[in-house]
Motif scaffolding. Structure first.
Motif, short mmCIF file in Angstrom:
data_model
loop_
_atom_site.label_atom_id
_atom_site.label_comp_id
_atom_site.label_asym_id
_atom_site.label_seq_id
_atom_site.Cartn_x
_atom_site.Cartn_y
_atom_site.Cartn_z
N PHE A 15 30.68 33.19 36.13
CA PHE A 15 30.16 32.31 35.08
C PHE A 15 30.41 32.98 33.73
O PHE A 15 30.71 34.19 33.65
N GLN A 16 30.26 32.21 32.67
CA GLN A 16 30.34 32.74 31.31
C GLN A 16 29.00 32.52 30.61
O GLN A 16 28.30 31.54 30.87
N ALA A 17 28.66 33.45 29.73
CA ALA A 17 27.39 33.34 29.01
C ALA A 17 27.46 34.14 27.71
O ALA A 17 28.33 35.00 27.52
N ASN A 18 26.54 33.83 26.82
CA ASN A 18 26.40 34.60 25.57
C ASN A 18 25.27 35.61 25.71
O ASN A 18 24.26 35.34 26.37
N ILE A 19 25.48 36.75 25.09
CA ILE A 19 24.41 37.76 25.08
C ILE A 19 23.36 37.35 24.04
O ILE A 19 23.67 37.19 22.86
N VAL A 20 22.15 37.15 24.48
CA VAL A 20 21.04 36.79 23.60
C VAL A 20 20.43 38.04 22.99
O VAL A 20 20.04 38.06 21.82
N VAL A 32 20.70 43.60 29.14
CA VAL A 32 21.05 42.42 28.33
C VAL A 32 20.29 41.21 28.85
O VAL A 32 19.97 41.10 30.04
N LEU A 33 19.98 40.30 27.91
CA LEU A 33 19.46 38.98 28.23
C LEU A 33 20.56 37.98 27.89
O LEU A 33 21.19 38.09 26.83
N LEU A 34 20.80 37.04 28.80
CA LEU A 34 21.91 36.10 28.66
C LEU A 34 21.42 34.68 28.45
O LEU A 34 20.29 34.32 28.80
N SER A 35 22.32 33.86 27.89
CA SER A 35 22.00 32.44 27.69
C SER A 35 21.87 31.72 29.02
O SER A 35 21.14 30.73 29.14
N GLN A 36 22.56 32.21 30.04
CA GLN A 36 22.45 31.68 31.39
C GLN A 36 22.97 32.76 32.34
O GLN A 36 23.72 33.64 31.94
N THR A 37 22.58 32.66 33.61
CA THR A 37 23.00 33.70 34.55
C THR A 37 23.03 33.20 35.99
O THR A 37 22.23 32.33 36.37
N ALA A 38 23.95 33.76 36.77
CA ALA A 38 24.00 33.50 38.21
C ALA A 38 23.44 34.68 38.99
O ALA A 38 23.42 34.65 40.23
N ASP A 65 8.27 38.26 32.36
CA ASP A 65 7.72 37.23 31.46
C ASP A 65 8.70 36.08 31.27
O ASP A 65 8.90 35.57 30.14
N GLY A 66 9.32 35.65 32.36
CA GLY A 66 10.21 34.50 32.31
C GLY A 66 11.61 34.79 31.84
O GLY A 66 12.47 33.89 31.83
N GLU A 67 11.89 36.03 31.42
CA GLU A 67 13.23 36.40 30.97
C GLU A 67 13.89 37.31 32.01
O GLU A 67 13.23 38.17 32.60
N ILE A 68 15.19 37.11 32.20
CA ILE A 68 15.92 37.87 33.22
C ILE A 68 16.66 39.02 32.56
O ILE A 68 17.56 38.82 31.73
N TYR A 69 16.27 40.23 32.91
CA TYR A 69 16.85 41.46 32.37
C TYR A 69 17.96 41.95 33.30
O TYR A 69 17.71 42.19 34.49
N VAL A 81 30.35 37.06 27.51
CA VAL A 81 30.62 37.86 28.71
C VAL A 81 30.99 36.95 29.87
O VAL A 81 30.59 35.78 29.93
N GLU A 82 31.78 37.51 30.78
CA GLU A 82 32.06 36.84 32.05
C GLU A 82 31.34 37.62 33.14
O GLU A 82 31.54 38.82 33.31
#
Length: 396
Positions: A15-20, A32-38, A65-69, A81-82
């Motif tokens: 997948f592709q995502a942006n680093i938040v 890193v926290l991403l805009s989306q993640t698999a 707390d609801g965020e994926i590290y 990132v890919e």
């Protein structure tokens, strides 16, 4: 939940995502926290996914707390990132987790034993059942039913439901959440709240094998494997049986009988060896006595002997002489020296007191009873000097 791609498609490998956000924790580890993640984070008994984000290795994934590290082994320079999920690990977890659902449901259906906890390890899986007893017959029936469900290749469905909608489903156990409720369903067999990843059908679990069970306080812990792990276990056990067969010259069918005969034979040999050692010690005790024909104090210096052997020799010597004799046995073992002092029941001397007076010259420790004491310490002086010191104390 839209940013959790593993819920949209458990088979998604890239997948592709942006680093938040990118930062280091208190231990200096990059994340890193991403805009989306698999990448699936640790949760519900299932371990995290591994893989890569660009050229950085993903070594841990946690939801806080609801965020994926996503913990990574190096800093990422790009904002885009890919991500690539390590598929073999992910699919193994999918097989094991779905297999656990099937096995737990089979236990409930056939025995009524509910699963109270679940652990997915790197080699084995365990479930803890709310019972203190389990029979081999129950295990065999449960394992057979679980594999029948797999062979039927039933669909495995996932549904997001509201708190009010939950009542429509015959859940296997009570839910631990009241919102964002996700059900994993094997129609007409298992309905369960779960946030893990699973294959789309039971057939992809391949097989389930129960390996063992044991009591854990007021519960029973069952060890098992699913999918590719079953083949791995079979290969390991086949290799071991093959090698053991060569060593004992036996076929698999006769292995148990052959090993039982060998153990019985070894037990008899061990008994014979022990009896022969006792006889040797008796002969040695007589030899020590022959070297001390005069006087009531019997002394001997050994090299590289155990304290247990000295104790046995001392007892044999006392038993072969009159009850007033004293036995002083010392052994030098490399940089240590050990000793055993013994006397007959009619002796007026106290061996424990004698040991306490001699031990300080070797900075040693020890003790015992009035008739038998033992101790040891550093080889500051020779064994011969220790015997001489003991004789001086006795002469006083």
């Amino acid at each position: 939940m839209n940013h959790k791609l593993f819920y949209q498609d458990a088979y998604l490998q890239s997948f592709q995502a942006n680093i938040v956000r990118q930062d280091q924790d208190n231990n200096g580890n990059w994340y890193v926290l991403l805009s989306q993640t698999a990448f699936y984070p640790t949760g519900g008994g299932q371990p995290f996914d591994t893989g890569t984000l660009n050229h950085a290795r993903v070594i841990n994934v946690e939801e806080i707390d609801g965020e994926i590290y996503h913990y990574i082994d190096r800093k990422i320079e790009d904002l885009l990132v890919e991500g690539r999920v390590e598929w073999e690990r992910r699919f193994d977890h999918m097989q094991q987790h779905a297999g656990q659902h099937i096995l737990s449901a089979a236990f409930v259906e056939l025995t009524g034993y509910e699963t109270v906890s679940f652990h997915l390890g790197s080699e084995l899986l365990t479930i803890d059942l709310n019972t203190t007893e389990l029979t081999q017959q129950e295990l065999e029936k449960v394992e057979f039913l679980a594999n029948e469900i797999i062979l039927e290749n039933r669909t495995i469905q996932t549904k997001w439901v509201t708190k009010n909608e939950v009542a429509q489903y015959p859940l296997r156990k009570q839910l631990s959440v009241t919102e964002n409720i996700r059900l994993v369903i094997i129609p007409d067999f298992d309905y369960n709240g779960c946030g893990g990843t699973h294959p789309s059908s039971t057939g992809q679990v391949s097989s389930i094998k129960i390996l063992d069970w044991e009591r854990q306080k007021e519960k029973v812990r069952v060890y098992f494997v699913c999918g590719a792990r079953v083949r791995k276990q079979l290969q390991q056990k086949h290799s071991v049986l093959k090698e053991v067969g060569k060593l004992v010259s036996s076929s698999e069918q006769l292995m148990v009988e052959t090993v039982q005969k060998l153990l019985s034979r070894n037990g008899e040999q061990d008994k014979t060896i022990s009896e022969l050692r006792e006889q040797l010690l008796l002969f040695e005790a007589q030899k020590v006595l022959q070297g001390n024909l005069e006087g009531s104090i019997i002394t001997h210096l050994f090299h590289n002997r155990s304290i247990q052997e000295l104790q046995k020799l001392a007892r044999h010597i006392i038993a072969s002489t009159n009850e007033e004799n004293i036995v002083l046995l010392v052994t030098e073992n490399e940089d240590l020296v050990q000793m055993v002092f013994a006397c007959g029941s009619d002796s007026s001397f106290n061996m424990n007191s004698l040991m306490k007076e001699v031990l300080p010259i070797i900075q040693g420790k020890g003790g015992g009873s009035p008739v038998l004491a033992q101790g040891g310490g550093k080889k500051i002086v020779s064994g011969k000097e220790i015997i001489q010191q003991a004789l001086k104390v006795i002469s006083k």
